[in-house]
Design a protein around this motif. Structure first.
Motif, PDB file in Angstrom:
ATOM      1  N   LYS A 140       7.510  71.815 -29.308  1.00  0.00           N
ATOM      2  CA  LYS A 140       6.750  70.896 -28.455  1.00  0.00           C
ATOM      3  C   LYS A 140       7.449  70.688 -27.111  1.00  0.00           C
ATOM      4  O   LYS A 140       8.662  70.810 -27.002  1.00  0.00           O
ATOM      5  CB  LYS A 140       6.619  69.535 -29.144  1.00  0.00           C
ATOM      6  CG  LYS A 140       6.032  69.565 -30.542  1.00  0.00           C
ATOM      7  CD  LYS A 140       4.548  69.630 -30.544  1.00  0.00           C
ATOM      8  CE  LYS A 140       3.944  69.436 -31.908  1.00  0.00           C
ATOM      9  NZ  LYS A 140       4.231  70.403 -32.916  1.00  0.00           N
ATOM     10  N   GLU A 166      11.652  70.745 -27.280  1.00  0.00           N
ATOM     11  CA  GLU A 166      12.406  70.660 -28.519  1.00  0.00           C
ATOM     12  C   GLU A 166      12.293  71.989 -29.235  1.00  0.00           C
ATOM     13  O   GLU A 166      11.328  72.728 -29.046  1.00  0.00           O
ATOM     14  CB  GLU A 166      11.890  69.533 -29.413  1.00  0.00           C
ATOM     15  CG  GLU A 166      10.460  69.702 -29.918  1.00  0.00           C
ATOM     16  CD  GLU A 166      10.317  70.581 -31.149  1.00  0.00           C
ATOM     17  OE1 GLU A 166      11.271  70.765 -31.921  1.00  0.00           O
ATOM     18  OE2 GLU A 166       9.212  71.111 -31.341  1.00  0.00           O
ATOM     19  N   THR A 220      13.598  73.602 -33.267  1.00  0.00           N
ATOM     20  CA  THR A 220      14.323  73.492 -34.522  1.00  0.00           C
ATOM     21  C   THR A 220      14.208  74.832 -35.221  1.00  0.00           C
ATOM     22  O   THR A 220      13.116  75.397 -35.289  1.00  0.00           O
ATOM     23  CB  THR A 220      13.723  72.387 -35.424  1.00  0.00           C
ATOM     24  OG1 THR A 220      13.779  71.151 -34.730  1.00  0.00           O
ATOM     25  CG2 THR A 220      14.462  72.280 -36.739  1.00  0.00           C
ATOM     26  N   ASN A 238      17.184  69.857 -27.891  1.00  0.00           N
ATOM     27  CA  ASN A 238      16.289  69.422 -26.826  1.00  0.00           C
ATOM     28  C   ASN A 238      16.851  70.003 -25.543  1.00  0.00           C
ATOM     29  O   ASN A 238      18.058  69.931 -25.311  1.00  0.00           O
ATOM     30  CB  ASN A 238      16.266  67.899 -26.711  1.00  0.00           C
ATOM     31  CG  ASN A 238      15.591  67.258 -27.890  1.00  0.00           C
ATOM     32  OD1 ASN A 238      14.396  67.072 -27.884  1.00  0.00           O
ATOM     33  ND2 ASN A 238      16.360  66.916 -28.900  1.00  0.00           N
ATOM     34  N   ALA A 263       8.423  70.485 -34.159  1.00  0.00           N
ATOM     35  CA  ALA A 263       8.439  69.115 -34.674  1.00  0.00           C
ATOM     36  C   ALA A 263       7.007  68.649 -34.918  1.00  0.00           C
ATOM     37  O   ALA A 263       6.099  68.972 -34.155  1.00  0.00           O
ATOM     38  CB  ALA A 263       9.110  68.194 -33.662  1.00  0.00           C
ATOM     39  N   TYR A 292       7.351  64.469 -31.829  1.00  0.00           N
ATOM     40  CA  TYR A 292       8.438  64.646 -30.875  1.00  0.00           C
ATOM     41  C   TYR A 292       8.318  63.595 -29.793  1.00  0.00           C
ATOM     42  O   TYR A 292       7.240  63.370 -29.255  1.00  0.00           O
ATOM     43  CB  TYR A 292       8.395  66.049 -30.274  1.00  0.00           C
ATOM     44  CG  TYR A 292       9.444  66.296 -29.215  1.00  0.00           C
ATOM     45  CD1 TYR A 292      10.787  66.122 -29.494  1.00  0.00           C
ATOM     46  CD2 TYR A 292       9.082  66.687 -27.938  1.00  0.00           C
ATOM     47  CE1 TYR A 292      11.749  66.336 -28.532  1.00  0.00           C
ATOM     48  CE2 TYR A 292      10.039  66.899 -26.964  1.00  0.00           C
ATOM     49  CZ  TYR A 292      11.376  66.720 -27.272  1.00  0.00           C
ATOM     50  OH  TYR A 292      12.326  66.928 -26.314  1.00  0.00           O
ATOM     51  N   TYR A 293       9.428  62.922 -29.475  1.00  0.00           N
ATOM     52  CA  TYR A 293       9.459  61.875 -28.467  1.00  0.00           C
ATOM     53  C   TYR A 293      10.630  62.139 -27.534  1.00  0.00           C
ATOM     54  O   TYR A 293      11.732  62.465 -27.980  1.00  0.00           O
ATOM     55  CB  TYR A 293       9.625  60.509 -29.128  1.00  0.00           C
ATOM     56  CG  TYR A 293       9.915  59.393 -28.152  1.00  0.00           C
ATOM     57  CD1 TYR A 293       8.899  58.862 -27.371  1.00  0.00           C
ATOM     58  CD2 TYR A 293      11.197  58.897 -27.996  1.00  0.00           C
ATOM     59  CE1 TYR A 293       9.158  57.845 -26.462  1.00  0.00           C
ATOM     60  CE2 TYR A 293      11.475  57.880 -27.096  1.00  0.00           C
ATOM     61  CZ  TYR A 293      10.450  57.364 -26.327  1.00  0.00           C
ATOM     62  OH  TYR A 293      10.708  56.365 -25.433  1.00  0.00           O
TER      63      TYR A 293
END
Length: 154
Positions: free
Chosen positions: A6, A13, A15, A70, A122, A125-126
């Motif tokens: 995202k 981000e 992962t 990030n 994610a 995501y923030y």
């Protein structure tokens, strides 16, 4: 996997989930735990990084290396930065060579392909400051220091 990484504003981000080779968990744990100072120094040279974390997760009789990051900028630039920083290059090999499918950092495109194959986006995501780069943060810190020093003058 759950989908593409995202992006919020200028911050992305990513992962990855990589299966650790049998018998390599303790070696990997040593590599992660004994490289903190070197890793911090090398990672500080990559201006696109906001956050990075590696963790070992045992699951269903196997172990997985989870990598969470990030960063600012494009995925290609981010991975190019990783591959070009010498100390980081060695560290990535020391870490991910313990995982299945690792091709090394010499072939940057193969590295990008591996990361994309093991990536999971994610679900939520923030980013608190989605339009702020690491360079912006460093610039603000320097400015704050100058102001503090000015205000402390007699």
């Amino acid at each position: 996997m759950s989908g593409a990484p995202k992006t919020i504003g200028r911050v992305n981000e990513a992962t990855t989930v990589s299966k650790i080779k049998p018998g390599r968990v303790e070696l990997l744990r040593l590599a992660l735990n004994n490289s903190t100072d070197i890793a911090h120094a090398a990672l500080a040279n990559v201006e696109s990084i906001h956050y990075i974390s590696w963790m070992i997760l045992p699951m269903n009789g196997a172990h997985y290396l989870i990598f969470v990051t990030n960063y600012t900028g494009t995925f290609d630039k981010y991975i190019d930065d990783f591959a070009s920083v010498f100390q980081l290059h060695l560290g990535l090999d020391a870490i991910w060579s313990n995982c299945e499918g690792w091709t090394g950092t010499e072939d940057v495109q193969a590295l990008k392909d591996l990361i994309l194959r093991t990536a999971t986006g994610a679900d939520l995501y923030y980013a608190a400051y989605p339009d702020v780069t690491v360079r912006d943060v460093r610039r603000t810190q320097r400015a704050a220091k100058v102001v503090e020093e000015f205000l402390e003058l007699p």
